[in-house]
Design a protein around this motif. Sequence first.
Motif, PDB file in Angstrom:
ATOM      1  N   MET A 116      -3.774  -1.192  -3.910  1.00 35.76           N
ATOM      2  CA  MET A 116      -3.831   0.205  -4.332  1.00 35.76           C
ATOM      3  C   MET A 116      -5.238   0.763  -4.153  1.00 35.76           C
ATOM      4  SD  MET A 116      -5.001   2.306  -6.968  1.00 35.76           S
ATOM      5  CE  MET A 116      -5.386   1.115  -8.240  1.00 35.76           C
ATOM      6  N   ARG A 150      -9.157  11.718 -10.212  1.00 34.45           N
ATOM      7  CA  ARG A 150      -8.875  12.469  -8.993  1.00 34.45           C
ATOM      8  C   ARG A 150      -9.416  13.884  -9.143  1.00 34.45           C
ATOM      9  NH1 ARG A 150      -2.908  14.223  -7.348  1.00 34.45           N
ATOM     10  NH2 ARG A 150      -3.375  15.715  -8.986  1.00 34.45           N
ATOM     11  N   ARG A 152       0.828  -1.217   0.000  1.00 34.17           N
ATOM     12  CA  ARG A 152       0.000   0.000   0.000  1.00 34.17           C
ATOM     13  C   ARG A 152       0.857   1.260   0.000  1.00 34.17           C
ATOM     14  NH1 ARG A 152      -4.191  -2.208   4.625  1.00 34.17           N
ATOM     15  NH2 ARG A 152      -5.004  -3.922   3.341  1.00 34.17           N
ATOM     16  N   ALA A 202      -5.741   1.362  -0.536  1.00 38.87           N
ATOM     17  CA  ALA A 202      -4.921   2.469  -0.033  1.00 38.87           C
ATOM     18  C   ALA A 202      -5.485   3.833  -0.429  1.00 38.87           C
ATOM     19  CB  ALA A 202      -3.485   2.332  -0.530  1.00 38.87           C
ATOM     20  N   LEU A 203      -6.083   3.914  -1.632  1.00 38.78           N
ATOM     21  CA  LEU A 203      -6.617   5.187  -2.110  1.00 38.78           C
ATOM     22  C   LEU A 203      -8.047   5.442  -1.625  1.00 38.78           C
ATOM     23  CD1 LEU A 203      -5.360   5.480  -5.811  1.00 38.78           C
ATOM     24  CD2 LEU A 203      -4.254   6.227  -3.700  1.00 38.78           C
ATOM     25  N   GLU A 204      -8.581   4.497  -0.833  1.00 37.34           N
ATOM     26  CA  GLU A 204      -9.928   4.646  -0.260  1.00 37.34           C
ATOM     27  C   GLU A 204     -10.961   4.916  -1.351  1.00 37.34           C
ATOM     28  OE1 GLU A 204      -9.669   7.613   2.791  1.00 37.34           O
ATOM     29  OE2 GLU A 204      -8.141   6.513   3.899  1.00 37.34           O
ATOM     30  N   TRP A 236      -9.973  10.214  -4.974  1.00 37.75           N
ATOM     31  CA  TRP A 236     -10.058   9.337  -6.143  1.00 37.75           C
ATOM     32  C   TRP A 236     -11.423   8.670  -6.177  1.00 37.75           C
ATOM     33  CZ3 TRP A 236      -6.487   9.239  -9.934  1.00 37.75           C
ATOM     34  CH2 TRP A 236      -5.222   9.765  -9.642  1.00 37.75           C
ATOM     35  N   GLU A 294       0.896   9.242  -5.858  1.00 35.01           N
ATOM     36  CA  GLU A 294       1.080  10.651  -5.484  1.00 35.01           C
ATOM     37  C   GLU A 294       2.143  11.322  -6.344  1.00 35.01           C
ATOM     38  OE1 GLU A 294       1.693  10.684  -1.260  1.00 35.01           O
ATOM     39  OE2 GLU A 294      -0.318   9.877  -0.882  1.00 35.01           O
ATOM     40  N   ARG A 301       0.770   4.077  -2.880  1.00 36.26           N
ATOM     41  CA  ARG A 301       0.490   5.500  -2.604  1.00 36.26           C
ATOM     42  C   ARG A 301       1.637   6.386  -3.094  1.00 36.26           C
ATOM     43  NH1 ARG A 301      -1.905   3.787   2.327  1.00 36.26           N
ATOM     44  NH2 ARG A 301       0.140   3.953   3.302  1.00 36.26           N
ATOM     45  N   ASP A 302       2.868   5.920  -2.869  1.00 36.23           N
ATOM     46  CA  ASP A 302       4.038   6.679  -3.291  1.00 36.23           C
ATOM     47  C   ASP A 302       4.026   6.877  -4.808  1.00 36.23           C
ATOM     48  OD1 ASP A 302       6.767   7.822  -2.891  1.00 36.23           O
ATOM     49  OD2 ASP A 302       7.353   6.084  -4.089  1.00 36.23           O
TER      50      ASP A 302
END
Length: 198
Positions: A154, A177, A123, A157-159, A182, A131, A127-128
């Motif tokens: 992923m 986004r 995760r 992690a991005l909810e 997202w 972003e 995210r890294d």
Amino acid sequence: MSGYMRMGWVRHGLTSWNKAGRIQGLTDVPLSAEGKMQAHRLAYRLTRESWVWNGVVASDLERARTTGQILAERLGIPLLTDERLRERSFGSAEGTTEEERIARWGKEWRKSVPDQEQDASVRARARDFVEEFSERHAGESWLVVTHGSFLAQMLFALETGVDDKHILNLSLTILDRENGRWKALLHNCTEHLNDSYV
């Protein structure tokens, strides 16, 4: 994290190990002939849709990179690779079937394989990538070719709030986004693989 960005997430095409139910992880298994055909079918779909893609970024593992290459060539857009998009390492489970994994580690093998990459690590990596890449390509639309377990982590992690349980080979998930959040426009879609799709 602000501004508009669209990412079209694609799980790579089928491999012989997918077909046999063998878990791949970082093992660099190439696409099968069927997997290449699947990639061509998605490429065909994308040429007929109104969305405009600026480029493709793919995991550097061969099954994802080849999928990305087929899409990029058909759409006439650049192809980049990024090792942060690699599949999770499944350690000593790589190359085994579900039956073999259950026999060795039990039904909860996903939590029991000692030398695999942990969820939190996948995760963080996801995210890294998202972003950094979406800031660098703000306002653009990119196809991202990666792997099933990575994609599930992923999405979590991005909810995004979408079902992250089983991502199908050569499925397309489109995330936009807006205002730092997202949202899914399309999820786990494989209509281009249906025989009726023309």
